[in-house]
Design a protein around this motif. Structure first.
Motif, PDB file in Angstrom:
ATOM      1  N   VAL A 101       0.862  -1.179   0.000  1.00  0.00           N
ATOM      2  CA  VAL A 101       0.000   0.000   0.000  1.00  0.00           C
ATOM      3  C   VAL A 101       0.907   1.241   0.000  1.00  0.00           C
ATOM      4  CG1 VAL A 101      -1.829   1.233   1.211  1.00  0.00           C
ATOM      5  CG2 VAL A 101      -1.708  -1.265   1.349  1.00  0.00           C
ATOM      6  N   VAL A 102       0.796   2.052  -1.045  1.00  0.00           N
ATOM      7  CA  VAL A 102       1.650   3.238  -1.167  1.00  0.00           C
ATOM      8  C   VAL A 102       0.910   4.440  -0.589  1.00  0.00           C
ATOM      9  CG1 VAL A 102       2.867   4.747  -2.776  1.00  0.00           C
ATOM     10  CG2 VAL A 102       2.691   2.297  -3.261  1.00  0.00           C
ATOM     11  N   VAL A 103       1.498   5.070   0.428  1.00  0.00           N
ATOM     12  CA  VAL A 103       0.865   6.237   1.053  1.00  0.00           C
ATOM     13  C   VAL A 103       1.810   7.435   1.000  1.00  0.00           C
ATOM     14  CG1 VAL A 103      -0.589   4.874   2.614  1.00  0.00           C
ATOM     15  CG2 VAL A 103       1.687   5.580   3.363  1.00  0.00           C
ATOM     16  N   GLU A 104       1.232   8.610   1.231  1.00  0.00           N
ATOM     17  CA  GLU A 104       2.055   9.812   1.209  1.00  0.00           C
ATOM     18  C   GLU A 104       2.899   9.933   2.478  1.00  0.00           C
ATOM     19  OE1 GLU A 104      -0.412  13.242   0.474  1.00  0.00           O
ATOM     20  OE2 GLU A 104      -1.345  12.319  -1.279  1.00  0.00           O
ATOM     21  N   GLU A 105       2.225   9.897   3.633  1.00  0.00           N
ATOM     22  CA  GLU A 105       2.883  10.246   4.900  1.00  0.00           C
ATOM     23  C   GLU A 105       2.676   9.139   5.934  1.00  0.00           C
ATOM     24  OE1 GLU A 105       4.517  12.955   5.374  1.00  0.00           O
ATOM     25  OE2 GLU A 105       3.760  14.479   3.988  1.00  0.00           O
ATOM     26  N   PRO A 106       3.538   9.097   6.948  1.00  0.00           N
ATOM     27  CA  PRO A 106       3.337   8.115   8.024  1.00  0.00           C
ATOM     28  C   PRO A 106       1.934   8.213   8.637  1.00  0.00           C
ATOM     29  CG  PRO A 106       5.495   9.131   8.258  1.00  0.00           C
ATOM     30  CD  PRO A 106       4.799   9.863   7.135  1.00  0.00           C
ATOM     31  N   ARG A 107       1.354   9.430   8.704  1.00  0.00           N
ATOM     32  CA  ARG A 107       0.023   9.546   9.323  1.00  0.00           C
ATOM     33  C   ARG A 107      -1.050   8.819   8.515  1.00  0.00           C
ATOM     34  NH1 ARG A 107       0.994  15.289   7.977  1.00  0.00           N
ATOM     35  NH2 ARG A 107      -0.057  15.718   6.012  1.00  0.00           N
ATOM     36  N   ASP A 108      -0.864   8.688   7.186  1.00  0.00           N
ATOM     37  CA  ASP A 108      -1.814   7.917   6.382  1.00  0.00           C
ATOM     38  C   ASP A 108      -1.715   6.433   6.726  1.00  0.00           C
ATOM     39  OD1 ASP A 108      -2.604  10.232   4.952  1.00  0.00           O
ATOM     40  OD2 ASP A 108      -0.817  10.054   3.703  1.00  0.00           O
TER      41      ASP A 108
ATOM     42  N   ASP B  74      12.334  14.117  -4.283  1.00  0.00           N
ATOM     43  CA  ASP B  74      12.138  14.321  -2.844  1.00  0.00           C
ATOM     44  C   ASP B  74      11.335  13.188  -2.207  1.00  0.00           C
ATOM     45  OD1 ASP B  74      13.439  16.844  -2.928  1.00  0.00           O
ATOM     46  OD2 ASP B  74      11.623  17.668  -3.842  1.00  0.00           O
ATOM     47  N   LEU B  75      10.774  12.319  -3.040  1.00  0.00           N
ATOM     48  CA  LEU B  75       9.989  11.191  -2.515  1.00  0.00           C
ATOM     49  C   LEU B  75      10.830   9.913  -2.590  1.00  0.00           C
ATOM     50  CD1 LEU B  75       6.615  11.951  -4.338  1.00  0.00           C
ATOM     51  CD2 LEU B  75       7.451  12.852  -2.166  1.00  0.00           C
ATOM     52  N   THR B  76      10.361   8.871  -1.903  1.00  0.00           N
ATOM     53  CA  THR B  76      11.116   7.612  -1.882  1.00  0.00           C
ATOM     54  C   THR B  76      10.717   6.723  -3.061  1.00  0.00           C
ATOM     55  OG1 THR B  76       9.457   6.587  -0.480  1.00  0.00           O
ATOM     56  CG2 THR B  76      11.299   7.658   0.640  1.00  0.00           C
ATOM     57  N   LEU B  77      10.619   7.344  -4.233  1.00  0.00           N
ATOM     58  CA  LEU B  77      10.139   6.634  -5.413  1.00  0.00           C
ATOM     59  C   LEU B  77      11.151   5.598  -5.898  1.00  0.00           C
ATOM     60  CD1 LEU B  77       7.612   6.702  -7.077  1.00  0.00           C
ATOM     61  CD2 LEU B  77       8.560   8.546  -8.452  1.00  0.00           C
ATOM     62  N   GLU B  78      12.435   5.926  -5.840  1.00  0.00           N
ATOM     63  CA  GLU B  78      13.454   4.974  -6.312  1.00  0.00           C
ATOM     64  C   GLU B  78      13.568   3.780  -5.366  1.00  0.00           C
ATOM     65  OE1 GLU B  78      14.654   4.987  -9.313  1.00  0.00           O
ATOM     66  OE2 GLU B  78      13.351   6.728  -9.500  1.00  0.00           O
ATOM     67  N   LEU B  79      13.398   4.063  -4.056  1.00  0.00           N
ATOM     68  CA  LEU B  79      13.379   2.969  -3.074  1.00  0.00           C
ATOM     69  C   LEU B  79      12.233   2.004  -3.395  1.00  0.00           C
ATOM     70  CD1 LEU B  79      14.592   1.989  -0.333  1.00  0.00           C
ATOM     71  CD2 LEU B  79      12.887   3.399   0.823  1.00  0.00           C
TER      72      LEU B  79
ATOM     73  N   GLY C  79       5.656  12.229   1.270  1.00  0.00           N
ATOM     74  CA  GLY C  79       5.073  13.462   0.739  1.00  0.00           C
ATOM     75  C   GLY C  79       4.341  13.195  -0.559  1.00  0.00           C
ATOM     76  N   ARG C  80       3.963  14.267  -1.237  1.00  0.00           N
ATOM     77  CA  ARG C  80       3.321  14.134  -2.542  1.00  0.00           C
ATOM     78  C   ARG C  80       3.925  15.177  -3.462  1.00  0.00           C
ATOM     79  NH1 ARG C  80       3.012  18.454  -0.724  1.00  0.00           N
ATOM     80  NH2 ARG C  80       1.215  19.764  -0.364  1.00  0.00           N
ATOM     81  N   LEU C  81       3.818  14.928  -4.764  1.00  0.00           N
ATOM     82  CA  LEU C  81       4.351  15.881  -5.734  1.00  0.00           C
ATOM     83  C   LEU C  81       3.585  17.197  -5.609  1.00  0.00           C
ATOM     84  CD1 LEU C  81       4.790  13.743  -8.955  1.00  0.00           C
ATOM     85  CD2 LEU C  81       6.498  14.381  -7.254  1.00  0.00           C
ATOM     86  N   ALA C  82       4.310  18.276  -5.402  1.00  0.00           N
ATOM     87  CA  ALA C  82       3.687  19.591  -5.297  1.00  0.00           C
ATOM     88  C   ALA C  82       4.618  20.598  -5.965  1.00  0.00           C
ATOM     89  CB  ALA C  82       3.438  19.941  -3.831  1.00  0.00           C
TER      90      ALA C  82
END
Lengths: 209, 209
Positions: B77-84, B115-120, B103-106
Motif C-alpha cells: 500500500v503506497v501512502v504519502e505520509e506516516p500519518r496515512d 524528494d519522494l522515496t520513489l526509487e526505493l 510526501g506528494r508531488l507539489a
C-alpha cells in the motif's frame, strides 16, 4: 387562528412556539402576502403530479425528462426521492432518465416495497427489454447507507427474473473516499469501501505527469 | 528566552504571541516538566528512523510491519505520509505492507519526485517481481485530491516499465460517495465519481432482502 397554529405545527421542524410566531406574522403582513402563500401551496398541490412513467413530480404528463429525446431511454437512474433527482440533475452526471421510488425500504418505520414504485419500474424495464435487442442499464442510485443499500438489493432482486434479463445491466453508484478529502480524516467504513472498491490504474499518455 | 521563542515560532500554527506564551509557560512550570518536553523531542529524533524497506518511521530496523510474517509481502500500500499509514492501520483495511513516499508531488512548493522515496519503491518492487512468478499488487493510496492523483500517476508511470511488470497489478483506492452519506448533499465532483465508478451489483442469496 388556533387551527392555523395547529396546521403550521404539523410541518417538520416547526414547534408550537414557532408556529405561533409564524401565525402572528401571517396576521400582520399585508393581506396579499398571506394569501400568496396560501395560493402557492394550493397551486403546487393542484399542478404537480407524479409522472406516470418515472414516478417523479412534474406539472406535465409525461414529465419533461421522460419526454426529452436527447436522453438515453435505455439508461435509467433509480433514486429514492425527487430531491435526489434534483441533486443529480444539477450535477449533470447522467444522460439517462430517472425512476423515482418515492422512498426507501424502512421496516422499522413500516415502509415496505409495496409503498415504493417498484412495480411501475418492473413494468417499465420489462417493456424496454421487450422493445429491442440492445442492453438496458439500470443505475441504482439509492443513498449509500444501510436502508439505501437494502433498497438497492430489493430493486435488483425484483428485476433479476424479468424476461430478457440477460440484457439488463444493473449497477450501483460507487462508494469510497470523497474526491478532495484526506485519508487521515476518513472514517473506517469509508476506508474499507475505498480498499474494497480499488480499481486498476489507467495510465494514458495524456494523464501522465 | 529569545531563542526559545524563535524556535517555538517555527512550529506550524504557532504565531509569535503564542510562542511567547508557551515560552513563559515553560519558564514557570516545574523544572522536570520543561526538561521532560526537551527530552521527549530529543529521544524521538534519536530513536525514530526511516525503515530502509518501506520508508516509514520506526524505532526498529526493519520496522515491525515489514518484519511481520503475517502480512502479505507481495501487496504494498503506497501512502504519502506516516500519518496515512497510521489511519489505514487503525482501520485495519489491509493485510499487506506499506511504502511511505514521504510526501506528494507539489510543483508549486518545489516538491519533486526526487524528494519522494520513489526509487526505493522501484527497487523494492523490482526485487519482488524478480523473486517469483506470483503477482505483485501495488495499492496506490495517495490522497484523493489533485496532488495525490498526480503523485499516483507518477508512481505508476515510474513502475510500469520494470522487468516482469506484466505481473504487477497497480490499483487506485476507490473514490465515490462516502458510506453513510446522502446524495442530496454531495458535491458535484463526488457525484461524478460515484457515477463514473459504478459497479455491477452482485446479488447473493445471503445479501438479498
Amino acid at each position: 387562528m388556533a387551527r392555523l397554529i395547529t396546521e403550521l405545527g404539523r410541518l417538520p421542524g416547526i414547534c408550537e412556539i414557532t408556529a405561533e410566531r409564524l401565525a402572528s406574522h401571517l396576521l400582520l403582513v399585508p393581506r396579499d402576502q398571506a394569501l400568496g402563500l396560501a395560493r402557492a401551496i394550493q397551486e403546487m398541490r393542484e399542478q404537480l403530479r407524479r409522472c406516470s412513467l418515472c414516478g417523479g413530480y412534474a406539472q406535465e404528463e409525461p414529465c419533461p425528462i421522460c419526454r426529452d429525446p436527447g436522453r438515453d431511454p435505455r439508461r435509467i437512474v433509480v433514486v429514492e426521492e425527487p430531491r435526489d433527482q434534483v441533486a443529480l440533475e444539477e450535477a449533470g452526471v447522467c444522460d439517462g432518465r430517472y425512476h423515482v421510488l418515492g422512498g426507501r425500504l424502512a421496516p422499522l418505520e413500516g415502509v415496505e416495497s409495496r409503498d415504493l414504485t417498484l412495480e411501475l419500474l418492473a413494468r417499465r424495464v420489462a417493456a424496454l427489454l421487450a422493445e429491442g435487442p440492445e442492453l438496458v442499464e439500470l443505475i441504482i442510485a439509492t443513498n449509500p447507507n444501510l436502508e439505501g443499500d437494502h433498497t438497492a438489493l430489493a430493486v435488483a432482486t425484483r428485476l433479476q427474473g424479468l424476461p430478457g434479463h440477460e440484457r439488463l445491466v444493473m449497477t450501483r453508484i460507487a462508494t469510497g473516499l470523497p474526491s478532495g478529502s484526506a485519508i487521515e480524516y476518513a472514517h473506517r467504513e469509508v476506508l474499507v469501501d475505498a480498499f474494497r472498491g480499488r480499481r486498476p490504474l489507467e495510465i494514458t499518455s495524456e494523464s501522465a505527469p
